[in-house]
Design an enzyme around this catalytic site. Structure first.
Site, PDB file in Angstrom:
ATOM      1  N   ASP A 177       0.865  -1.178   0.000  1.00  0.00           N
ATOM      2  CA  ASP A 177       0.000   0.000   0.000  1.00  0.00           C
ATOM      3  C   ASP A 177       0.905   1.231   0.000  1.00  0.00           C
ATOM      4  O   ASP A 177       1.370   1.647   1.046  1.00  0.00           O
ATOM      5  CB  ASP A 177      -0.900  -0.049   1.242  1.00  0.00           C
ATOM      6  N   GLU A 207      -0.535  10.506   0.959  1.00  0.00           N
ATOM      7  CA  GLU A 207      -1.896   9.979   0.864  1.00  0.00           C
ATOM      8  C   GLU A 207      -2.372   9.487   2.218  1.00  0.00           C
ATOM      9  O   GLU A 207      -3.516   9.712   2.622  1.00  0.00           O
ATOM     10  CB  GLU A 207      -1.938   8.832  -0.168  1.00  0.00           C
ATOM     11  N   HIS A 318      -1.764  -2.178   5.938  1.00  0.00           N
ATOM     12  CA  HIS A 318      -1.490  -1.336   7.124  1.00  0.00           C
ATOM     13  C   HIS A 318      -0.861  -2.145   8.258  1.00  0.00           C
ATOM     14  O   HIS A 318      -1.083  -1.880   9.429  1.00  0.00           O
ATOM     15  CB  HIS A 318      -2.743  -0.592   7.597  1.00  0.00           C
TER      16      HIS A 318
HETATM   17 ZN    ZN Z   1      -3.306   3.191  -0.226  1.00  0.00          ZN
END
Ligand code: ZN
Length: 347
Positions: A177, A207, A318
């Protein structure tokens, strides 16, 4: 270079939100051969431009370069580092992780430490330890010693996990990610080599801190259409109900119908679905998930930009390490490139 090779380089690079320079340098190098022009804007998004000969809609692709991580907040007199979180990190995954501190003098290794369970009270052992009760141990003897090693307040800290291919199409690594989105964006540019289209492929910054880079990049590019390339939760692991998410790893690109920041523009969704079906690319539809992508921010730029998102279903996002299928990433690039070439007819 193949998508696998690019992803390996991108995944192993450090790019904590706001400190994306290592990833940006890689993106400049990897996108340049496939672009007519490449530049870095004031917030340090990197933008590769492919220009059409005849007039056609301006498409902005966005893949964020930053990853979740930590930042040195204070240094105790005993030489332990307290840290702030950069982006959404679950406190439960932090204990005993190996980390890298990126100091101005170079990289240092450390471990996230906590009070040993052997000396915890019964009720303490049942509790989740909050991140501000944890610390990074770099083996320093004192605050002064840590300083001599190069540690300063504000130094970025990343997880220490190396990329590896563990199956025919399955890979594990950190920061998928959104390094996989970055790799898919490079691959999309490659597939568009001979196509006549206007594409602004943007590696965005910050982001994870609230879609910040996408805001300034979209204002500058002023696109007609926006497509974010990102990851989404793959729910095909024990304990996840079908009701919570239907996206599975290896079952094709996930197309967002809606998330907490975006309702995909109906024309964009139609376009992506048509292209997937025409080209026999497997896909999955997803809706109702918390969180969002750069597409949410692009869609609200100026008078509004029809936008959508193509995501790669990734396990354990995450967290310090994730897992995904290279096939999903390759199919995402195929789908995005084919959609860009068909965009004229839809608009
Ligand atoms: Zn992302």
């Amino acid at each position: 270079m193949s998508l696998n090779e690019n992803l390996e380089k991108l995944s192993n690079a450090c790019g904590i939100a706001g400190r994306e320079e290592e990833v940006r340098n890689l993106m400049l190098k990897l996108m340049k051969p496939h672009a007519d022009r490449i530049y870095v804007d004031k917030l340090e998004n990197v933008i590769a431009v492919k220009k059409a000969k005849k007039s056609s809609p301006k498409v902005m692709l966005a893949a964020h370069m930053d990853e979740i991580g930590l930042m040195v907040k204070t240094i105790s007199k005993e030489g332990f580092l307290q840290f702030a979180k950069m982006g959404g990190i679950d406190d439960r995954i932090l204990i005993a992780q190996k980390v890298i501190i990126y100091t101005s003098k170079g990289q240092l290794q450390g471990i996230i430490g906590s009070k040993p369970p052997h000396i915890q009270k019964e009720e303490e052992r049942k509790k989740i330890v909050a991140y501000d009760e944890l610390f990074i141990d770099i083996g320093a003897e004192s605050k002064e010693d840590a300083g001599k090693m190069g540690i300063k307040v504000g130094d970025p800290v990343g997880f220490d996990a190396k990329y590896a291919k563990i199956g025919k199409d399955t890979v594990i690594g950190k920061a998928f990610d959104d390094r996989v989105g970055c790799a898919v964006m490079i691959e999309t540019l490659k597939l568009l080599e001979k196509a006549d289209c206007n594409v602004f492929a943007v590696g965005t910054v910050q982001e994870e801190l609230g879609l910040r880079g996408a805001a300034t990049a979209a204002f500058g590019v002023d696109p007609d259409v926006g497509i974010a390339l990102d990851v989404t939760v793959a729910g095909d692991v024990p304990g996840v109900r079908e009701f919570d998410t239907t996206v599975k790893m290896g079952k094709g690109p996930a197309l967002t119908v809606s998330d907490s920041g975006l309702v995909t523009h109906p024309k964009i969704l139609r376009l992506l679905l048509d292209v997937a079906e025409e080209n026999k690319i497997p896909y999955q539809l997803e809706t109702g998930l918390m969180g969002s992508t750069d597409a949410a921010r692009i869609s609200l730029t100026r008078q509004g930009v029809p936008s959508g998102a193509v995501s790669i279903g990734t396990r354990y996002i995450h967290s310090p390490v994730g897992m995904l299928s290279l096939k999903d990433a390759e199919d995402s690039a195929k789908l995005t490139a084919a959609a860009i070439q068909k965009i004229q007819k839809h608009f």
